[in-house]
Design an enzyme around this catalytic site. Structure first.
Site, PDB file in Angstrom:
ATOM      1  N   SER A  41      36.974  78.735  64.172  1.00 21.45           N
ATOM      2  CA  SER A  41      37.001  77.363  64.174  1.00 21.45           C
ATOM      3  C   SER A  41      37.850  76.723  63.484  1.00 21.45           C
ATOM      4  O   SER A  41      37.849  76.965  62.112  1.00 21.45           O
ATOM      5  CB  SER A  41      35.636  76.887  64.021  1.00 21.45           C
ATOM      6  N   GLY A  42      38.839  76.114  63.934  1.00 21.22           N
ATOM      7  CA  GLY A  42      39.936  75.284  63.231  1.00 21.22           C
ATOM      8  C   GLY A  42      39.162  74.217  62.273  1.00 21.22           C
ATOM      9  O   GLY A  42      39.597  74.189  61.048  1.00 21.22           O
ATOM     10  N   LEU A  43      38.256  73.673  62.571  1.00 22.64           N
ATOM     11  CA  LEU A  43      37.332  72.652  61.675  1.00 22.64           C
ATOM     12  C   LEU A  43      36.919  73.401  60.723  1.00 22.64           C
ATOM     13  O   LEU A  43      36.781  73.025  59.384  1.00 22.64           O
ATOM     14  CB  LEU A  43      36.283  71.910  62.684  1.00 22.64           C
ATOM     15  N   ASP A  80      41.104  68.353  59.025  1.00 26.10           N
ATOM     16  CA  ASP A  80      41.557  69.353  60.213  1.00 26.10           C
ATOM     17  C   ASP A  80      42.489  68.481  60.956  1.00 26.10           C
ATOM     18  O   ASP A  80      42.482  67.827  62.031  1.00 26.10           O
ATOM     19  CB  ASP A  80      40.223  69.520  61.071  1.00 26.10           C
ATOM     20  N   ASP A 133      40.445  79.426  67.920  1.00 27.04           N
ATOM     21  CA  ASP A 133      40.858  77.970  68.021  1.00 27.04           C
ATOM     22  C   ASP A 133      42.226  77.742  67.312  1.00 27.04           C
ATOM     23  O   ASP A 133      42.491  77.814  66.125  1.00 27.04           O
ATOM     24  CB  ASP A 133      39.737  77.236  67.278  1.00 27.04           C
ATOM     25  N   ASP A 176      44.546  75.115  67.723  1.00 23.64           N
ATOM     26  CA  ASP A 176      44.785  73.760  67.792  1.00 23.64           C
ATOM     27  C   ASP A 176      45.834  73.709  68.960  1.00 23.64           C
ATOM     28  O   ASP A 176      45.567  73.835  70.190  1.00 23.64           O
ATOM     29  CB  ASP A 176      45.777  73.521  66.387  1.00 23.64           C
ATOM     30  N   GLU A 221      45.128  73.301  72.861  1.00 21.32           N
ATOM     31  CA  GLU A 221      44.876  71.884  73.514  1.00 21.32           C
ATOM     32  C   GLU A 221      45.970  71.266  73.959  1.00 21.32           C
ATOM     33  O   GLU A 221      47.091  71.442  73.178  1.00 21.32           O
ATOM     34  CB  GLU A 221      43.935  71.497  72.495  1.00 21.32           C
ATOM     35  N   LYS A 238      48.112  67.457  65.034  1.00 21.53           N
ATOM     36  CA  LYS A 238      47.023  66.851  65.765  1.00 21.53           C
ATOM     37  C   LYS A 238      45.877  66.270  64.621  1.00 21.53           C
ATOM     38  O   LYS A 238      45.859  66.579  63.512  1.00 21.53           O
ATOM     39  CB  LYS A 238      46.459  68.295  66.615  1.00 21.53           C
ATOM     40  N   ASN A 274      41.568  65.980  64.375  1.00 18.24           N
ATOM     41  CA  ASN A 274      40.252  66.502  64.858  1.00 18.24           C
ATOM     42  C   ASN A 274      39.825  65.701  65.850  1.00 18.24           C
ATOM     43  O   ASN A 274      39.819  64.455  65.731  1.00 18.24           O
ATOM     44  CB  ASN A 274      39.263  66.630  63.783  1.00 18.24           C
ATOM     45  N   SER A 275      39.373  66.375  67.021  1.00 21.74           N
ATOM     46  CA  SER A 275      38.740  65.473  68.144  1.00 21.74           C
ATOM     47  C   SER A 275      38.017  64.341  67.790  1.00 21.74           C
ATOM     48  O   SER A 275      37.565  63.288  68.601  1.00 21.74           O
ATOM     49  CB  SER A 275      38.417  66.338  69.347  1.00 21.74           C
ATOM     50  N   ARG A 285      42.798  73.914  76.371  1.00 21.33           N
ATOM     51  CA  ARG A 285      41.712  73.194  76.177  1.00 21.33           C
ATOM     52  C   ARG A 285      42.223  71.669  76.569  1.00 21.33           C
ATOM     53  O   ARG A 285      43.399  71.330  76.286  1.00 21.33           O
ATOM     54  CB  ARG A 285      41.473  73.056  74.900  1.00 21.33           C
ATOM     55  N   HIS A 290      36.778  69.538  76.910  1.00 16.09           N
ATOM     56  CA  HIS A 290      36.156  68.969  75.525  1.00 16.09           C
ATOM     57  C   HIS A 290      35.818  67.498  75.929  1.00 16.09           C
ATOM     58  O   HIS A 290      36.317  66.647  76.458  1.00 16.09           O
ATOM     59  CB  HIS A 290      37.273  69.021  74.564  1.00 16.09           C
TER      60      HIS A 290
END
Lengths: 291, 291, 291, 291
Positions: free
Chosen positions: B40-42, B52, B79, B81, B108, B114, B116-117, B152, B183
């Site tokens: 996980s990137g986060l 992130d 992940d 990104d 993504e 980027k 974090n979403s 993604r 997502h």
């Protein structure tokens, strides 16, 4: 600005350090109020999923410690195992750790490769002259006055008597060690107490109450101990919680029941320090000439 | 031997993946029974104590994923990104992740750098041709048949409608994406349901129920979703437990009260895999000729 | 003790820097008498065998620069491409490079990912406000007074006129840049001369005479240039010599004919700094008490 | 697709390997026609500017070897010093090097930390049982059939006789070593000749003609040697050329006189492999549906 361990030791009282294996752990330790961070060899090895037996190299331990130093303002004390070899390795090590912003290193009087002190195994103590060489090498390699070298005495771990431990500690202090970490895996603090009562030097004592963690830290202070390291409770809490949470997600089929037992995303973002970043679009507002 | 994600997808049913940020987390996920690990990137960003927001580089994400791949036999899905730049960066990325033993990468359709979403911010969607270029580059760079590229779709995250999300997903599938991660940060699974019902392609769907985690995974399966990623609950459990444990040690003055809430040292040693190592003195027993 | 670039600039005269890609190259540059080292993006990318097109990440460039800083006492100036993203990335970058002992960073006014200035390609200039944001972010992130941020103007590289280059340089200086690197790939120094004659600011100028390397450095000094960077001649010498030597070993079938054209092992050992190490057995001679 | 060393050994003839310390060097070796690359401990240490005395850790050596493996199709043979500790370290090492795409590792029968074989110093030979443990550990840790473990005999380096070297080589072969590297620093090939004539095993021999480099490689072949490693001539050529070029730039004041003695920028770009990248804008030409 970073506070160094030596400065903290100038004021009275017992310092408490928490073990960590990455910058996140260091930030949590700082956030809850610890005086410093112990870049734990056991924790870092565990985070890589390998035994604490000189399997990871200095490079990986150093990278972890550097990341912590870059993330918090409290001092980082790095668990440097045996010094990763002989006196030459120790000199290299001290230069790199000091450049990484670490306040102190701890080296232990065992031979490379070592095994974790809490594991049964073939623990091999270094000779006193050999280990003093490493201490002398360490002290000669540092370039700032604040940097500290902590000599960790493993005599009690391998079943030697208090007087050998005291004898070794004196030799290490004479060789230049700035502090003595007396290590014990006795289930109570009796060994530590016996050692501390025989210790008649001004060099500060450091203890790691893992097996004898029920003792209140003020008791150690009464013995003259200056630094108490809670070396691995952080990762042990993380392991239990992560294991239980993931198992619960699998068995329940959703996150519903775990949600209340885990940190919110907002807490994660706060620890990541989102605030100081992500403002760049505003920065240029006041710079419009010459466009 | 490693099992790859593509093999797991050949049998029916929903696969469940757990987020991790280091080999320890991957081992816990494997131990409790997850089908795979989401690097996980986060989580990785959080473990380094940085936002992130493309602050960590591919190198740090890759090193973390490689360590996980070297520690478990279940597949690692990384992940990645945005792919860390343009199509050239994506090609480089795929070669490196594939060589590291990773089974699949997810990229993504946002622009580098980027955010974090789940954070408010200036999320910038890539154009469809730009992102298709990255997918084509990714697929052309892989050297084995099992490796997968997951596209993604962030359209719903930035407030676009379902039909744009579907449109994008189709374009990405046509460009070669092996699976579509749709997502959503909607508080329920309504967006996912709407998307899945409009999805008429054979490319498998992937979901990440962070905000809508109360939904049972079998519900996603009924929609045709093949992979459910519990992306960050592991580190969130660790953060809460570590914070509370360290705070309790400070306030109570000892480890007495926390001892029962944390993993034992033996559990730590088991996760480190002490067993396969530390046996060397016995190895040579049968080799005595020529000495 | 390290000398920083800012200190060297306080005395009159032209400083000359040599490009390097590893600590060995930095040591050679120091040994022959250069004033500083340019941690060259082109050289570092080439040493990794990848294009100079933002393929390597900040991590790899930083590790290389840190290694150099740990190996020499002359200042390291790091070629940091575009700053590796936006203003947030630049802040992260400055903190890390400063902690690594680097004296100055150079960032260029192109968009990430960039392409090497000497390659044909789709070079995309940043807007002035965007690049000023990066400069402001960089200056706000440094923690010492000696650290310098060099703004590299790529206007001439992409075919813009002198007046745009001057306009941009002024904007960057106003935003806080400590020096201006005016880059040119013109085959003579005419562009540099034209730019320098129009430059009426006190911010020092930096030039990189790769295509116009026939000009004597004192000529640049007469124009008011303070720093001349010989950015890639070192690795180009190494490539030619290594290629010819290896080819000769293959074709001749032995090392006989190459031996006189290569450094001796003793020279290699000297550059490695064998002397300060390897003396540990003697260290403890004077420490014999308590044994 | 990578060719492995074991495949090359299946055809007759002598294989020649060139030492390298980074992907660039590996690419040059491949380009001029070497059969494989020796990821040289001396070269890698020198590139970091530190002594070849176990100062760098396995991590740095491994990263260098991985980078080479990712850059060329010819086999990489990694110089792994003593195995970086005991049998446990060797198992860890083999897993990591094999995962990195390396075709063979060489470990030498000295104790950690070691000193370069060409330096005077306190070279300490391992006991035969100890070193056999490392070989057994290495062989038991590999997961593919092609991977090879080369046992390097240092007996002659530390002044022992031919018969001890032969005795050790047989023990190592019995313990499972796939090949024997017989090391000598004698100024002629006499030692190697004497050893090879006494060698009656089918395990292939490897030699490193640094001090006896005047001998034509076909002579080694006549002795039954299968692999000849030119271990450090590449970096020695680079050091001399870089030093002379930088010194000349300083003394002459410009690049005019060095330009003809260094590789062109075009050559650098070719070695970087610019071609396969930088084409992305064209990739999407054929993907226009759904936009």
């Amino acid at each position: 600005m970073r506070t160094h361990l030596r400065s903290l030791l100038e004021r009275p009282g017992v310092l408490r350090l928490a073990g960590a294996h990455n910058p996140l752990g260091a930030k949590i330790a700082e956030h809850v109020g610890f005086d410093g961070v112990w870049a734990s060899g056991l924790e870092i090895s565990a985070s890589f999923g390998v035994p604490d037996a000189s399997i990871l190299s200095m490079t990986e331990f150093l990278d972890a410690a550097r990341g912590m130093a870059e993330s918090v303002a409290i001092p980082i004390v790095a668990d440097c195992d045996t010094g990763f070899g002989n006196a030459d390795n120790v000199q290299h090590m001290v230069r790199r750790y000091e450049a990484a912003g670490v306040s102190a290193v701890s080296i232990e009087d065992k031979c490379f490769p070592k095994t974790n002190s809490y594991l049964e195994g073939n623990h091999q103590l270094a000779t006193i002259p050999d280990f003093c060489d490493r201490i002398i090498a360490a002290k000669s390699a540092q370039s700032t006055s604040y940097f500290m070298v902590i000599a960790r005495v493993e005599a009690l771990i391998v079943g030697r008597c208090i007087s050998e431990a005291i004898n070794r500690a004196h030799a290490y202090a004479d060789a230049g060690a700035d502090a003595i970490l007396i290590h014990s895996k006795y289930p109570t603090w009796e060994e530590i107490k016996a050692f501390a009562k025989s210790w008649d030097s001004s060099r500060p004592l450091v203890v790691v109450p893992t097996t004898y963690g029920a003792t209140h830290f003020s008791k150690f202070g009464e013995l003259g101990v200056r630094i108490v390291i809670y070396a691995n409770q952080g990762i042990r809490a993380a392991i239990k919680a992560t294991t239980e949470t993931l198992a619960e997600i699998l068995s329940s089929g959703s996150c519903e029941s775990v949600e209340q037992h885990i940190a919110t995303l907002e807490t994660v973002f706060e620890l990541q320090g989102v605030a100081p970043y992500l403002h760049s679009p505003l920065l240029s507002a006041s710079v419009d000439s010459h466009r």
